[in-house]
Design a protein around this motif. Structure first.
Motif, short mmCIF file in Angstrom:
data_model
loop_
_atom_site.label_atom_id
_atom_site.label_comp_id
_atom_site.label_asym_id
_atom_site.label_seq_id
_atom_site.Cartn_x
_atom_site.Cartn_y
_atom_site.Cartn_z
N ALA A 212 -4.11 7.66 -3.45
CA ALA A 212 -4.78 6.35 -3.50
C ALA A 212 -4.78 5.81 -4.93
O ALA A 212 -4.45 4.65 -5.16
N SER A 213 -5.10 6.66 -5.89
CA SER A 213 -5.19 6.16 -7.26
C SER A 213 -3.81 5.81 -7.80
O SER A 213 -3.67 4.99 -8.71
N MET A 214 -2.76 6.41 -7.21
CA MET A 214 -1.41 6.09 -7.67
C MET A 214 -0.75 5.01 -6.81
O MET A 214 0.45 4.84 -6.87
N GLY A 215 -1.53 4.33 -5.98
CA GLY A 215 -0.98 3.14 -5.34
C GLY A 215 -1.01 3.07 -3.82
O GLY A 215 -0.71 2.03 -3.26
N ALA A 216 -1.35 4.18 -3.12
CA ALA A 216 -1.39 4.12 -1.65
C ALA A 216 -2.68 3.43 -1.23
O ALA A 216 -3.74 4.05 -1.17
N LYS A 217 -2.60 2.13 -0.94
CA LYS A 217 -3.84 1.37 -0.79
C LYS A 217 -4.48 1.51 0.60
O LYS A 217 -5.44 0.82 0.90
N VAL A 218 -3.94 2.41 1.42
CA VAL A 218 -4.51 2.60 2.75
C VAL A 218 -5.99 2.98 2.66
O VAL A 218 -6.78 2.63 3.54
N LEU A 219 -6.39 3.65 1.59
CA LEU A 219 -7.81 3.90 1.32
C LEU A 219 -8.09 3.60 -0.15
O LEU A 219 -7.29 3.91 -1.03
N LEU A 220 -9.25 3.03 -0.40
CA LEU A 220 -9.64 2.73 -1.79
C LEU A 220 -10.00 4.04 -2.50
O LEU A 220 -10.75 4.85 -1.96
N THR A 221 -9.47 4.22 -3.70
CA THR A 221 -9.70 5.46 -4.45
C THR A 221 -11.19 5.81 -4.53
O THR A 221 -11.59 6.95 -4.25
N ARG A 222 -12.00 4.83 -4.88
CA ARG A 222 -13.44 5.11 -5.04
C ARG A 222 -14.07 5.58 -3.73
O ARG A 222 -15.05 6.33 -3.75
N SER A 223 -13.54 5.15 -2.60
CA SER A 223 -14.13 5.59 -1.33
C SER A 223 -13.79 7.05 -1.06
O SER A 223 -14.60 7.79 -0.51
N VAL A 224 -12.61 7.47 -1.48
CA VAL A 224 -12.22 8.89 -1.27
C VAL A 224 -13.03 9.78 -2.21
O VAL A 224 -13.49 10.86 -1.83
N GLU A 225 -13.22 9.30 -3.44
CA GLU A 225 -14.05 10.01 -4.42
C GLU A 225 -15.43 10.28 -3.85
O GLU A 225 -15.95 11.40 -3.90
N LEU A 226 -16.02 9.23 -3.28
CA LEU A 226 -17.37 9.34 -2.74
C LEU A 226 -17.40 10.23 -1.51
O LEU A 226 -18.31 11.03 -1.32
N ALA A 227 -16.39 10.11 -0.66
CA ALA A 227 -16.32 10.92 0.56
C ALA A 227 -16.27 12.40 0.18
O ALA A 227 -16.90 13.25 0.81
N SER B 114 3.03 16.46 -0.41
CA SER B 114 2.48 15.77 0.76
C SER B 114 2.93 14.33 0.84
O SER B 114 3.08 13.79 1.93
N GLY B 115 3.10 13.71 -0.30
CA GLY B 115 3.44 12.29 -0.23
C GLY B 115 3.90 11.72 -1.56
O GLY B 115 3.79 12.34 -2.62
N ILE B 116 4.47 10.51 -1.46
CA ILE B 116 4.95 9.78 -2.63
C ILE B 116 4.19 8.46 -2.70
O ILE B 116 4.09 7.76 -1.68
N ALA B 117 3.67 8.13 -3.87
CA ALA B 117 2.95 6.87 -4.01
C ALA B 117 3.66 5.98 -5.03
O ALA B 117 4.35 6.48 -5.93
N LEU B 118 3.50 4.68 -4.85
CA LEU B 118 4.14 3.73 -5.76
C LEU B 118 3.11 2.74 -6.25
O LEU B 118 2.36 2.17 -5.46
N ASP B 119 3.05 2.54 -7.55
CA ASP B 119 2.12 1.58 -8.14
C ASP B 119 2.94 0.57 -8.95
O ASP B 119 3.53 0.92 -9.97
#
Ligand code: ADP
Ligand code: ASP
Ligand code: MG
Length: 418
Positions: A220-235, A269-274
């Motif tokens: 998420a922090s590297m660009g996969a916007k399917v979830l907001l980074t801050r929401s994953v942090e909190l989860a 697991s995956g590749i992210a693009l920002d």
């Protein structure tokens, strides 16, 4: 079971789509989890009534539209007033969904951030949630209501409406799930889960069944916007299980959970693009104690988010310092760095860059992952301008024109399509 659901802008994008959400919400009253892959939404099979809190985004395009209107008058709108305008998008969609649910004969009520008890700091347009007073929501749930809550907004201690930053409804949902001690948080968008890379870039991307909080955080922090980074942090912090699903299909989606809950730990697991980062380079800058502190101190004071910092070993009291900043903060960064002109031979900026990242928990115990990435990019003549790594991630800054190509060749190289 108490379920928090979040429906994004695309899912809420028209009256028909809101009707579709209302239908899904109504079925969710009877949903149960037999296992993470068996999500039962059959009214006849399960005779249990769930409690539902439904967080919604503004209808797609509405937030952008409001920003555009504000931009007509000035490039620096008053942020307090901007929040007042921005929050109206979610208020409209929450009310419309509740109207649709009531029209179906269900008992529903829409709440804005204040009515939902979401309190934030007073940092307009990027406020942080400080606490949630759950009294009102619990009471409404006990009274049998489906509670529809506006995402993306809260109330500051001084009674002002605040918004949480773009994509902030994901955060509202996770924060509510944590505060209400919900059993699960389901985030519905237009993709049926987290994929090995953005399916819009690589059609061979595969859906991931389960992914750890840490991997999802990096993606998420590297660009996969399917979830907001801050929401994953909190989860992760609150240990809230998230299911990423599509509001347009019945797929079981992706479970975002602790690493221990994942049996098979893939190396990648995956590749992210920002594509939203710009490069800043200070060439032949003075090499002495305090330079970095002064420079990054000024940038931080200007609220500029710096990432991917690389400094080389100095020679003859000179060194090179490179880093990235979000593209929309580049102008602000240029203004801040003006005063450092005399410290360096040259300050160079580049907007035409992208960061491609490889993420996987298995990297912790495997070598050769980075070497492979470098070989694969070299084969396609893609020059790597900066590299940064963490325990579970390798990020590479490349020229923007190679952004999508690099995702596809890396995706294939780590056999993510198989
Ligand atoms: P919403 O508006 O519902 O919040 P978003 O547009 O923010 O939804 O997020 C969904 C989008 O995220 C998808 O349409 C997809 O293009 C993009 N995306 C980027 N990377 C990934 C990935 N790894 N897996 C799934 N979707 C991804
Ligand atoms: N409507 C806001 C946005 O477009 C918040 C969200 O959708 O999560 O950024
Ligand atoms: Mg989103």
């Amino acid at each position: 079971m108490l379920i928090v659901q979040k429906y994004g802008g695309t899912s809420m994008g028209s009256s028909e789509r809101i009707q579709n959400v209302a239908n899904r919400v109504s079925l969710s009253l009877y949903a149960s989890y037999k296992s993470h892959k068996q999500y039962v939404k059959d009214k006849d099979n399960v005779n249990r009534n769930n409690k539902l809190v439904v967080v919604v985004s503004a209808m797609s395009g509405v937030t952008d539209g409001i920003l555009e209107h504000a931009g007509f008058f000035t490039s620096t709108p008053n942020e307090r007033d901007l929040d007042m305008a921005l929050s109206s998008g979610e208020q409209m969609s929450a009310a419309l969904l509740s109207i649709a649910l009531n029209a179906k004969g269900l008992k529903s009520i829409a709440l804005n951030g204040r009515q939902a008890g979401i309190f934030t700091d007073s940092n307009h347009t990027k406020a942080r949630i400080q606490y949630i007073d759950t009294t009102n929501i619990y009471k409404l749930l006990d009274d049998g209501y489906i509670v529809v809550v506006t995402g993306f907004q809260g109330l500051s201690n001084s009674g002002e409406i605040t918004t949480l930053g773009r994509g902030g409804s994901d955060l509202s949902a996770v924060a509510l799930a944590g505060a209400l001690k919900a059993n699960v948080c389901e985030i519905y968008s237009d993709v049926d889960g987290v994929y090995t890379t953005d399916p819009r870039i690589e059609s061979k991307a595969k859906k991931i069944d389960r992914i750890s909080y840490d991997e999802m955080l990096e993606l998420a922090s590297m660009g996969a916007k399917v979830l907001l980074t801050r929401s994953v942090e909190l989860a992760k912090k609150l240990n809230v299980p998230i299911y990423a699903r599509s509001s347009f299909s019945d797929d079981s989606g992706t479970l975002i959970t602790t690493e221990e809950n994942i049996m098979e730990k893939p190396i990648v697991s995956g590749i992210a693009l920002d594509k939203n980062q710009a490069r800043v380079s200070l060439i032949s800058i003075q090499d002495r104690p305090g330079i970095a502190a002064e420079l990054f101190g000024k940038l931080s004071k200007a609220n500029i988010n710096v990432d991917m910092i690389v400094q080389t070993i100095g020679r003859d009291s000179k060194t090179n310092l490179d880093f990235t900043v979000p593209k929309n903060e580049l102008e602000k960064a240029k203004n801040t760095l003006n005063e450092f002109d005399s410290y360096a031979d040259l300050i160079d900026y580049d907007n035409e860059v992208a960061i491609v990242s490889i993420v996987g928990v298995g990297m912790k115990s495997h070598s050769g992952v980075a070497a492979k990435a470098f070989q694969v990019l070299a084969k396609d003549n893609i020059n790597i301008r900066m590299i940064s790594t963490s325990e579970i991630k390798i990020s590479m800054l490349i020229d923007l024109k190679y952004a999508e190509l690099s995702v596809r060749v890396l995706h294939a190289a780590y056999k993510l399509d198989q």
